[in-house]
Design a protein around this motif. Structure first.
Motif, PDB file in Angstrom:
ATOM      1  N   ASP A  91       0.816  -1.214   0.000  1.00 17.39           N
ATOM      2  CA  ASP A  91       0.000   0.000   0.000  1.00 17.39           C
ATOM      3  C   ASP A  91       0.853   1.269   0.000  1.00 17.39           C
ATOM      4  O   ASP A  91       0.351   2.353  -0.243  1.00 17.39           O
ATOM      5  CB  ASP A  91      -0.986   0.007   1.168  1.00 17.39           C
ATOM      6  CG  ASP A  91      -0.341   0.120   2.537  1.00 17.39           C
ATOM      7  OD1 ASP A  91       0.858  -0.178   2.672  1.00 17.39           O
ATOM      8  OD2 ASP A  91      -1.056   0.481   3.491  1.00 17.39           O
ATOM      9  N   HIS A  92       2.132   1.129   0.224  1.00 21.70           N
ATOM     10  CA  HIS A  92       3.021   2.281   0.149  1.00 21.70           C
ATOM     11  C   HIS A  92       3.350   2.610  -1.313  1.00 21.70           C
ATOM     12  O   HIS A  92       3.572   3.766  -1.651  1.00 21.70           O
ATOM     13  CB  HIS A  92       4.307   2.003   0.934  1.00 21.70           C
ATOM     14  CG  HIS A  92       5.253   3.149   0.918  1.00 21.70           C
ATOM     15  ND1 HIS A  92       4.950   4.365   1.498  1.00 21.70           N
ATOM     16  CD2 HIS A  92       6.488   3.283   0.374  1.00 21.70           C
ATOM     17  CE1 HIS A  92       5.965   5.183   1.314  1.00 21.70           C
ATOM     18  NE2 HIS A  92       6.912   4.550   0.633  1.00 21.70           N
TER      19      HIS A  92
ATOM     20  N   LYS B 193      -1.432   3.389  -3.698  1.00 22.25           N
ATOM     21  CA  LYS B 193      -2.443   3.857  -2.745  1.00 22.25           C
ATOM     22  C   LYS B 193      -3.798   3.264  -3.102  1.00 22.25           C
ATOM     23  O   LYS B 193      -4.453   3.698  -4.026  1.00 22.25           O
ATOM     24  CB  LYS B 193      -2.534   5.381  -2.765  1.00 22.25           C
ATOM     25  CG  LYS B 193      -1.322   6.064  -2.233  1.00 22.25           C
ATOM     26  CD  LYS B 193      -1.311   6.017  -0.735  1.00 22.25           C
ATOM     27  CE  LYS B 193      -0.167   6.834  -0.192  1.00 22.25           C
ATOM     28  NZ  LYS B 193       0.071   6.599   1.182  1.00 22.25           N
ATOM     29  N   ASP B 194      -4.200   2.260  -2.327  1.00 21.37           N
ATOM     30  CA  ASP B 194      -5.503   1.635  -2.538  1.00 21.37           C
ATOM     31  C   ASP B 194      -6.377   1.816  -1.297  1.00 21.37           C
ATOM     32  O   ASP B 194      -7.229   1.003  -1.005  1.00 21.37           O
ATOM     33  CB  ASP B 194      -5.338   0.149  -2.880  1.00 21.37           C
ATOM     34  CG  ASP B 194      -4.618  -0.623  -1.784  1.00 21.37           C
ATOM     35  OD1 ASP B 194      -4.165  -0.007  -0.808  1.00 21.37           O
ATOM     36  OD2 ASP B 194      -4.509  -1.860  -1.921  1.00 21.37           O
ATOM     37  N   HIS B 195      -6.120   2.917  -0.572  1.00 18.59           N
ATOM     38  CA  HIS B 195      -6.834   3.167   0.678  1.00 18.59           C
ATOM     39  C   HIS B 195      -6.957   4.671   0.891  1.00 18.59           C
ATOM     40  O   HIS B 195      -6.253   5.459   0.267  1.00 18.59           O
ATOM     41  CB  HIS B 195      -6.086   2.519   1.851  1.00 18.59           C
ATOM     42  CG  HIS B 195      -4.676   3.007   1.970  1.00 18.59           C
ATOM     43  ND1 HIS B 195      -4.341   4.130   2.670  1.00 18.59           N
ATOM     44  CD2 HIS B 195      -3.516   2.543   1.446  1.00 18.59           C
ATOM     45  CE1 HIS B 195      -3.038   4.333   2.600  1.00 18.59           C
ATOM     46  NE2 HIS B 195      -2.518   3.372   1.849  1.00 18.59           N
ATOM     47  N   ASP B 196      -7.855   5.059   1.774  1.00 17.18           N
ATOM     48  CA  ASP B 196      -8.046   6.469   2.096  1.00 17.18           C
ATOM     49  C   ASP B 196      -7.441   6.843   3.441  1.00 17.18           C
ATOM     50  O   ASP B 196      -7.487   7.989   3.843  1.00 17.18           O
ATOM     51  CB  ASP B 196      -9.547   6.808   2.113  1.00 17.18           C
ATOM     52  CG  ASP B 196     -10.169   6.703   0.723  1.00 17.18           C
ATOM     53  OD1 ASP B 196      -9.464   6.998  -0.251  1.00 17.18           O
ATOM     54  OD2 ASP B 196     -11.350   6.333   0.636  1.00 17.18           O
TER      55      ASP B 196
ATOM     56  N   ARG C 137       3.827  13.564   4.183  1.00 22.69           N
ATOM     57  CA  ARG C 137       2.733  13.145   5.065  1.00 22.69           C
ATOM     58  C   ARG C 137       2.391  14.261   6.039  1.00 22.69           C
ATOM     59  O   ARG C 137       1.296  14.297   6.581  1.00 22.69           O
ATOM     60  CB  ARG C 137       3.096  11.855   5.786  1.00 22.69           C
ATOM     61  CG  ARG C 137       3.037  10.654   4.849  1.00 22.69           C
ATOM     62  CD  ARG C 137       3.448   9.385   5.493  1.00 22.69           C
ATOM     63  NE  ARG C 137       2.374   8.762   6.238  1.00 22.69           N
ATOM     64  CZ  ARG C 137       2.490   7.574   6.824  1.00 22.69           C
ATOM     65  NH1 ARG C 137       3.611   6.898   6.740  1.00 22.69           N
ATOM     66  NH2 ARG C 137       1.479   7.071   7.482  1.00 22.69           N
TER      67      ARG C 137
ATOM     68  N   GLU D 167      -0.693   3.549   6.907  1.00 22.98           N
ATOM     69  CA  GLU D 167      -0.463   2.504   5.916  1.00 22.98           C
ATOM     70  C   GLU D 167      -0.030   1.229   6.622  1.00 22.98           C
ATOM     71  O   GLU D 167       0.598   1.291   7.678  1.00 22.98           O
ATOM     72  CB  GLU D 167       0.657   2.927   4.950  1.00 22.98           C
ATOM     73  CG  GLU D 167       0.367   4.151   4.139  1.00 22.98           C
ATOM     74  CD  GLU D 167       1.548   4.571   3.257  1.00 22.98           C
ATOM     75  OE1 GLU D 167       2.685   4.070   3.468  1.00 22.98           O
ATOM     76  OE2 GLU D 167       1.335   5.390   2.365  1.00 22.98           O
TER      77      GLU D 167
ATOM     78  N   HIS E 288       7.511  12.098   1.027  1.00 28.11           N
ATOM     79  CA  HIS E 288       6.093  11.796   0.797  1.00 28.11           C
ATOM     80  C   HIS E 288       5.138  12.855   1.325  1.00 28.11           C
ATOM     81  O   HIS E 288       3.928  12.735   1.115  1.00 28.11           O
ATOM     82  CB  HIS E 288       5.741  10.425   1.382  1.00 28.11           C
ATOM     83  CG  HIS E 288       6.306   9.299   0.583  1.00 28.11           C
ATOM     84  ND1 HIS E 288       5.852   8.981  -0.674  1.00 28.11           N
ATOM     85  CD2 HIS E 288       7.315   8.430   0.850  1.00 28.11           C
ATOM     86  CE1 HIS E 288       6.537   7.954  -1.138  1.00 28.11           C
ATOM     87  NE2 HIS E 288       7.445   7.606  -0.240  1.00 28.11           N
TER      88      HIS E 288
END
Length: 149
Positions: free
Chosen positions: A39-40, A43-46, A103, A50, A101
């Motif tokens: 997932d890093h 991106k398959d998430h909101d 964040r 992670e 990234h």
């Protein structure tokens, strides 16, 4: 004499952690624990969190274990080991999660020679969305070719 050994162990641990990060990233994250690291890259998430963050937690537990051993046993070098791992974790967090990234919206304008090289190397690493055919698995020390214009 003990303070000299403390400093040598701390610096040696910090330096060794770059190799550990490279090794873990290449053979564990892009290997048998790809499901935690995937997932890093894609991106398959909101969520802000992670699954990849579990690797950071693992090394935090190792560092805390060294502190515990240093305080509860005669394993005095647990302290410089723990602080070396902690210092590397902080450096990794600042470079990888904050600078690269974003964040947290900090260090956006860092644009010196080192920052550009590290950013280029990481960008090349992330061009591969799968676990295979990766390149540049290090974080603080990357191949010199990424520093050339």
């Amino acid at each position: 004499m003990k303070i000299f050994l403390w400093i040598v162990i701390f610096l040696g641990t910090f330096s060794t952690m770059e190799f550990m990060a490279w090794f873990t990233h290449k053979y564990v994250m892009h290997g048998f624990l790809w499901k935690l690291h995937q997932d890093h890259h894609k991106k398959d998430h909101d969520s802000w969190f992670e699954r990849n963050d579990f690797f950071f937690i693992f090394y935090a537990v190792v560092s805390m274990s060294c502190f515990y051993l240093g305080s509860e046993t005669s394993f005095w070098y647990g302290y410089p080991l723990g602080f070396g791992i902690l210092a590397y974790g902080i450096a990794y967090f600042v470079v990888h999660d904050i600078f690269i990234h974003q964040r947290f919206k900090l260090l956006r304008n860092a644009n010196n020679w080192y920052a550009k090289g590290v950013r280029r190397a990481h960008k090349m690493h992330h061009k591969h969305l799968g676990k295979d055919h990766g390149e540049c698995f290090g974080m603080l020390v990357v191949p010199f070719k990424y520093f050339k214009k």
